[in-house]
Design a protein around this motif. Structure first.
Motif, PDB file in Angstrom:
ATOM      1  N   VAL A 215       0.867  -1.169   0.000  1.00 20.64           N
ATOM      2  CA  VAL A 215       0.000   0.000   0.000  1.00 20.64           C
ATOM      3  C   VAL A 215       0.908   1.223   0.000  1.00 20.64           C
ATOM      4  O   VAL A 215       1.753   1.354   0.881  1.00 20.64           O
ATOM      5  CB  VAL A 215      -0.899   0.044   1.258  1.00 20.64           C
ATOM      6  CG1 VAL A 215      -1.819   1.246   1.208  1.00 20.64           C
ATOM      7  CG2 VAL A 215      -1.706  -1.237   1.401  1.00 20.64           C
ATOM      8  N   LEU A 216       0.758   2.096  -0.972  1.00 21.23           N
ATOM      9  CA  LEU A 216       1.577   3.327  -0.974  1.00 21.23           C
ATOM     10  C   LEU A 216       0.722   4.470  -0.409  1.00 21.23           C
ATOM     11  O   LEU A 216       0.192   4.355   0.684  1.00 21.23           O
ATOM     12  CB  LEU A 216       2.116   3.602  -2.386  1.00 21.23           C
ATOM     13  CG  LEU A 216       2.896   2.422  -3.006  1.00 21.23           C
ATOM     14  CD1 LEU A 216       3.421   2.781  -4.382  1.00 21.23           C
ATOM     15  CD2 LEU A 216       4.033   1.969  -2.110  1.00 21.23           C
ATOM     16  N   SER A 217       0.552   5.569  -1.138  1.00 21.21           N
ATOM     17  CA  SER A 217      -0.239   6.671  -0.594  1.00 21.21           C
ATOM     18  C   SER A 217      -1.719   6.357  -0.820  1.00 21.21           C
ATOM     19  O   SER A 217      -2.294   6.724  -1.837  1.00 21.21           O
ATOM     20  CB  SER A 217       0.162   7.986  -1.271  1.00 21.21           C
ATOM     21  OG  SER A 217      -0.415   9.068  -0.589  1.00 21.21           O
ATOM     22  N   GLY A 218      -2.300   5.642   0.125  1.00 22.40           N
ATOM     23  CA  GLY A 218      -3.683   5.206  -0.022  1.00 22.40           C
ATOM     24  C   GLY A 218      -4.313   5.028   1.344  1.00 22.40           C
ATOM     25  O   GLY A 218      -3.789   5.515   2.345  1.00 22.40           O
ATOM     26  N   CYS A 219      -5.431   4.321   1.372  1.00 21.26           N
ATOM     27  CA  CYS A 219      -6.225   4.267   2.604  1.00 21.26           C
ATOM     28  C   CYS A 219      -6.495   2.856   3.076  1.00 21.26           C
ATOM     29  O   CYS A 219      -7.191   2.661   4.061  1.00 21.26           O
ATOM     30  CB  CYS A 219      -7.545   4.989   2.386  1.00 21.26           C
ATOM     31  SG  CYS A 219      -8.686   4.056   1.342  1.00 21.26           S
ATOM     32  N   THR A 220      -6.003   1.832   2.319  1.00 17.35           N
ATOM     33  CA  THR A 220      -6.229   0.428   2.646  1.00 17.35           C
ATOM     34  C   THR A 220      -7.635  -0.044   2.264  1.00 17.35           C
ATOM     35  O   THR A 220      -7.986  -1.199   2.488  1.00 17.35           O
ATOM     36  CB  THR A 220      -5.943   0.134   4.156  1.00 17.35           C
ATOM     37  OG1 THR A 220      -4.713   0.750   4.510  1.00 17.35           O
ATOM     38  CG2 THR A 220      -5.801  -1.335   4.430  1.00 17.35           C
TER      39      THR A 220
ATOM     40  N   PRO B 166      -5.921  11.278  -3.228  1.00 20.67           N
ATOM     41  CA  PRO B 166      -4.694  11.952  -2.768  1.00 20.67           C
ATOM     42  C   PRO B 166      -4.083  12.888  -3.818  1.00 20.67           C
ATOM     43  O   PRO B 166      -3.346  13.806  -3.472  1.00 20.67           O
ATOM     44  CB  PRO B 166      -3.744  10.788  -2.456  1.00 20.67           C
ATOM     45  CG  PRO B 166      -4.639   9.638  -2.159  1.00 20.67           C
ATOM     46  CD  PRO B 166      -5.835   9.811  -3.052  1.00 20.67           C
TER      47      PRO B 166
ATOM     48  N   ARG C  44       3.724   9.359  -3.346  1.00 20.14           N
ATOM     49  CA  ARG C  44       3.757  10.706  -2.778  1.00 20.14           C
ATOM     50  C   ARG C  44       5.114  11.062  -2.192  1.00 20.14           C
ATOM     51  O   ARG C  44       5.452  12.221  -2.049  1.00 20.14           O
ATOM     52  CB  ARG C  44       2.684  10.772  -1.663  1.00 20.14           C
ATOM     53  CG  ARG C  44       2.581  12.090  -0.936  1.00 20.14           C
ATOM     54  CD  ARG C  44       2.037  13.163  -1.863  1.00 20.14           C
ATOM     55  NE  ARG C  44       1.816  14.417  -1.176  1.00 20.14           N
ATOM     56  CZ  ARG C  44       2.449  15.549  -1.489  1.00 20.14           C
ATOM     57  NH1 ARG C  44       3.355  15.556  -2.435  1.00 20.14           N
ATOM     58  NH2 ARG C  44       2.150  16.657  -0.862  1.00 20.14           N
ATOM     59  N   ASN C  45       5.882  10.023  -1.771  1.00 22.90           N
ATOM     60  CA  ASN C  45       7.166  10.350  -1.145  1.00 22.90           C
ATOM     61  C   ASN C  45       8.257   9.408  -1.641  1.00 22.90           C
ATOM     62  O   ASN C  45       7.999   8.467  -2.391  1.00 22.90           O
ATOM     63  CB  ASN C  45       7.062  10.357   0.389  1.00 22.90           C
ATOM     64  CG  ASN C  45       6.790   8.966   0.962  1.00 22.90           C
ATOM     65  OD1 ASN C  45       7.272   7.961   0.450  1.00 22.90           O
ATOM     66  ND2 ASN C  45       6.009   8.920   2.041  1.00 22.90           N
ATOM     67  N   ARG C  46       9.473   9.671  -1.193  1.00 23.76           N
ATOM     68  CA  ARG C  46      10.620   8.923  -1.735  1.00 23.76           C
ATOM     69  C   ARG C  46      10.611   7.463  -1.312  1.00 23.76           C
ATOM     70  O   ARG C  46      11.070   6.604  -2.045  1.00 23.76           O
ATOM     71  CB  ARG C  46      11.918   9.616  -1.335  1.00 23.76           C
ATOM     72  CG  ARG C  46      12.262  10.724  -2.331  1.00 23.76           C
ATOM     73  CD  ARG C  46      13.467  11.543  -1.945  1.00 23.76           C
ATOM     74  NE  ARG C  46      14.625  10.737  -1.581  1.00 23.76           N
ATOM     75  CZ  ARG C  46      15.705  11.253  -1.013  1.00 23.76           C
ATOM     76  NH1 ARG C  46      15.777  12.547  -0.762  1.00 23.76           N
ATOM     77  NH2 ARG C  46      16.711  10.470  -0.700  1.00 23.76           N
ATOM     78  N   GLU C  47      10.079   7.192  -0.138  1.00 26.10           N
ATOM     79  CA  GLU C  47      10.014   5.789   0.281  1.00 26.10           C
ATOM     80  C   GLU C  47       9.042   5.016  -0.616  1.00 26.10           C
ATOM     81  O   GLU C  47       9.312   3.887  -1.039  1.00 26.10           O
ATOM     82  CB  GLU C  47       9.566   5.675   1.745  1.00 26.10           C
ATOM     83  CG  GLU C  47       9.588   4.232   2.221  1.00 26.10           C
ATOM     84  CD  GLU C  47       8.903   4.017   3.569  1.00 26.10           C
ATOM     85  OE1 GLU C  47       9.491   3.316   4.392  1.00 26.10           O
ATOM     86  OE2 GLU C  47       7.793   4.539   3.780  1.00 26.10           O
ATOM     87  N   GLN C  48       7.905   5.640  -0.911  1.00 28.43           N
ATOM     88  CA  GLN C  48       6.927   4.967  -1.770  1.00 28.43           C
ATOM     89  C   GLN C  48       7.486   4.756  -3.173  1.00 28.43           C
ATOM     90  O   GLN C  48       7.233   3.730  -3.806  1.00 28.43           O
ATOM     91  CB  GLN C  48       5.635   5.788  -1.799  1.00 28.43           C
ATOM     92  CG  GLN C  48       4.898   5.733  -0.462  1.00 28.43           C
ATOM     93  CD  GLN C  48       3.912   6.881  -0.272  1.00 28.43           C
ATOM     94  OE1 GLN C  48       3.824   7.787  -1.108  1.00 28.43           O
ATOM     95  NE2 GLN C  48       3.175   6.852   0.831  1.00 28.43           N
TER      96      GLN C  48
END
Lengths: 462, 312
Positions: B9-14, B103, B72-76
């Motif tokens: 799951v990256l920038s999301g809500c599950t 998002p 949304r971010n570098r980790e994702q």
């Protein structure tokens, strides 16, 4: 890739850092970093929330009546709670009240959504820590439970599923609903729909009783003294109660903020900024709400915490004087006689969660029995205007606050949100710090020990 | 050998993962045919050992990788790239992964605006500088998956219907790619349409649609023809599943908001809808915030960054 790379202490000396990434069997992205001192004992632990999406910002400019269908996406596990809190906030802006049947339907869907959520958390996410023999992390999950105890797995999978399908059948969508609207509800409940949901609700209640019996037999006996001490901290609590009798409410109540000693303040939803502040730390995207109203500032120091309160199941049971349904009230009495009020052991969140499951199932039946639930007057017409509104409900993870202002076109000019899990940021950090300091000695760590530290996070169901 | 699956799951809500669980009995049966090798939501998958720091992310190799959420971010971004490298097939699972989803509304604003609001001017917040230690830096906006990595298949929906998920998994397990029908929500909608020319103006959804609650949906007049902004005509079908049900929002008697993204990949829900309305002679001038017709599909540079108002 991270700016604060492992292995270097702030003063430049070499120190060991233990990292748990990602924290698993939770919703969301978190990392635990534990700094060890020169003797290999845990010196400090932090839980970093690794992502942010920025709902507060991008709600700006949206027509307020559209927002309840946007904020659902904050959380796929508790969309109904965001949906309702948002609608209440919009109604505050537009100065409108929903008709009585809509108030009932909203509470019904909200409480129904609590049921599936609690089953998900207790059995799917946290359950593997208690239901399986300690061992290899590769089997510590619901998939393994399904292999080992297929009957139990089938039962819990079906119950969680049924709850969702009951909502879906009545309201079209169970994940990311659209049925609650500013001014009320989008459709009335027909007598047939009510009768169908009653059948399912009775089955849910049977399951809730089974779940509590099951836990008392198979799970809670594992709460030995060491487990009861796991992540234990002493804090205040925040939750919603009925303004008349102080009983547990999940919506349409007042907020009660209890000090660690048990005394409390009660305040209306709109007054939250007088009592709650939000602190910012440079190492987490999440903010750290604290009890500003106590006037002691904010500190997560384990020996001398300031302003720290908790939310979610244990908090709600601690602040409520009683529970308005008989089976859950009997369980609350037993819980209080065993653990006192306020109960502080972090592991008791699980126990409290199952008492709330029982309440939710009883409450769904009560609401379905209400004569007005099938009334066809379900929405008041709303007129966009400038205003401000605050909507609070109890989401599974805690008191949910949506605070909006609108411009003269009824579009959002400013939004402030404090969501359930955010209230628990400081407590989660403290519990992890406590667990790490208690468990990590002489540099020895193994998988099982690290999982116990994560259990201190999971209790909060973040 | 069961088919192996990794899920992130990256920038999301599950919500997509909850929809997967909503396959119900299907989920249990699925477990006989697949082996989940990585899924932080349900199992203890870690990116590295406790002493290995945060430089590298390790995800076991698998046949199929499901990725929900946008980037949304570098980790994702690193996670998405690592999944691409370790998985045979990459599936963009849900609308966030496929089109940016909700998002991506942040693409209207820049990070400075976001941080100023969130950490410095929010009502209850003790103003402070923005977090920058340990947390991965944000990218300058929210990206759909295929803007950053190659994607083999898309399962749109916010969330996707459990039937679509089950179907897609069936095909993937057999070594085929899932199919997405080129159909609009209207194609699956039973509401009664009377034809062009009956609506002049679109109004905001401030009172309920007209319908008889006891009567079937087929007797309810099309919500667009009732003058409500329903973007079903430019939204991909699928939300009603296989049981012959109506589109889900229509079941709740509310208009479609477009959560499955455009009917065809690459389509623009805002322009397509404005065209559809204009060709029917419908006036949309009084609609505030027309950009939010892109609320589910704002990645791929669809949503323009708003010019910042002078700061007060």
């Amino acid at each position: 890739m991270n700016p604060g790379s492992a292995g270097t202490a702030p003063n430049g000396t070499s120190a060991r850092e233990i990292v748990i990434q990602p924290v698993t069997r939770i919703e969301g992205h978190a990392r635990i970093g534990i700094r060890l001192d020169e003797n290999g004992n845990a010196a400090e632990a932090r839980v970093h929330i690794m992502s942010m999406r920025g709902f507060e910002k991008f709600l700006e400019g949206r027509p307020a009546e559209e927002v309840p269908g946007i904020v659902t996406r904050i959380c796929g596990v508790c969309p109904w709670h965001h949906h309702l809190a948002s609608n209440i906030a919009v109604e505050g802006c537009f100065g409108v009240q929903p008709p009585p049947a809509a108030v009932l339907l909203r509470e019904l869907t909200l409480v129904q959504a609590h049921i599936s959520d609690k089953v998900l958390h207790f059995f799917f996410l946290a359950g593997p820590d208690f239901l399986l023999e300690p061992g290899d992390r590769s089997v510590r999950n619901i998939m393994w439970i399904a292999r080992k105890s297929p009957e139990l797995a089938e039962k819990v999978i079906r119950m969680r599923y049924n709850g969702h399908m009951m909502l879906e059948k009545f309201a079209g969508r169970s994940i990311h609903p659209e049925a609650i609207v500013p001014g009320g509800f989008s459709k009335p409940m027909t007598a047939r729909e009510r009768d169908e949901m009653r059948v399912g609700a009775r089955e849910q209640l049977d399951f809730a009783r089974y779940a509590l019996d099951f836990a008392k037999e198979r799970v809670f006996p594992k709460f030995d003294p060491a487990t009861m001490e796991l992540g234990r901290i002493t804090t205040g609590f925040l939750g919603m109660v009925d303004p008349e009798d102080g009983s547990l409410r999940l919506t349409d109540g007042v907020l009660r903020l209890m000090r660690p000693g048990g005394s409390f303040h009660e305040f209306s939803q709109r007054e939250y900024t007088d009592f709650i502040g939000e602190h910012v730390e440079p190492w987490s995207y999440a903010k750290f709400p604290y009890a500003r109203g106590w006037g002691d500032g904010f500190s997560m120091d384990l020996e001398n915490p300031c302003g720290i309160y908790r939310t979610n199941s244990l908090a709600r049971l601690n602040v409520a004087d009683s529970i308005g349904t008989p089976l859950a009230q009997a369980e609350l009495s037993e819980f209080r006689s065993l653990f006192g009020r306020p109960a502080q052991s972090t592991m008791l969140y699980h126990w409290a969660r199952l008492i709330e499951l029982l309440y939710a199932c009883e409450r769904v039946i009560e609401l379905l029995d209400h004569p007005d639930i099938t009334d066809q007057r379900i929405r008041s017409e709303v007129t966009p205007r400038a205003g401000r509104g605050v909507g609070c409900v109890e989401a599974p993870r805690g008191t949910l606050i949506h605070d909006y202002s609108t411009d003269e076109n009824g579009c959002i000019s400013r939004a402030n949100l404090i969501v359930g899990t955010t209230h628990n940021q400081a407590p989660i950090n403290m519990s992890v710090n406590r667990a790490a300091r208690d468990l990590i000695k002489d540099g020895r760590v193994d998988d099982e020990l690290l999982n116990r530290i994560e259990m201190a996070v999971r209790a909060y169901d973040p | 050998m069961p088919v192996t699956i990794a899920a992130e799951v990256l920038s999301g809500c599950t919500g997509c993962e909850i929809a997967l669980l909503n396959t119900g009995d299907g989920f249990l049966k699925l477990l006989d045919r697949i082996e989940i090798v990585h899924m932080p939501l349900l199992m203890d998958s870690k990116y590295f050992g406790p002493d290995e720091g945060s430089e590298e992310i390790d995800i076991p190799r698998s046949d199929i990788g499901f990725i929900s959420g946008s980037i949304r971010n570098r980790e994702q971004l690193l996670l998405a790239r690592t999944m691409r490298e370790r998985c045979g097939v990459i599936v963009a699972f849900g609308t966030c992964a496929a089109y940016g989803g909700i998002p991506a509304l942040i693409n209207l604003f820049d990070n400075k605006d976001l941080f100023r609001r969130y950490y410095r001017t929010a009502e209850a917040t003790d103003s402070a500088s923005s977090p920058c230690e340990v947390v991965p830096p944000l990218l300058d906006r929210t990206f759909a998956l295929d803007e950053k990595i190659e994607v083999d298949a898309f399962i749109p929906g916010c969330p996707p219907h459990p039937d679509s998920i089950a179907d897609a998994l069936d095909r993937l397990i057999e070594g085929r790619l899932p199919e997405t029908p080129v159909q609009s929500v209207c194609d699956a909608c039973p509401a009664k349409r009377e034809g062009k020319g009956t609506v002049q103006k679109i109004k905001r959804f401030l009172k309920n649609a007209r319908y008889q609650p006891e009567k079937p949906l087929g007797e309810m007049r099309c919500l667009l023809e009732q003058g409500l902004l329903c973007i079903g005509p430019v939204t991909q079908a699928g939300c009603s599943g296989k049981s012959g049900c109506a589109p889900r929002c229509i079941q709740a008697r509310v208009p479609c908001r477009g959560c499955y993204g455009p009917v065809r990949r690459g389509g623009n829900q805002l322009l397509d809808m404005l065209n559809a309305l204009a060709s029917n002679g419908i006036d949309t001038k009084n609609l505030p915030d027309r950009l939010s017709m892109l609320r589910f599909s704002g990645a791929h540079s669809m949503l323009p960054r708003q010019v910042r108002k002078p700061s007060s």
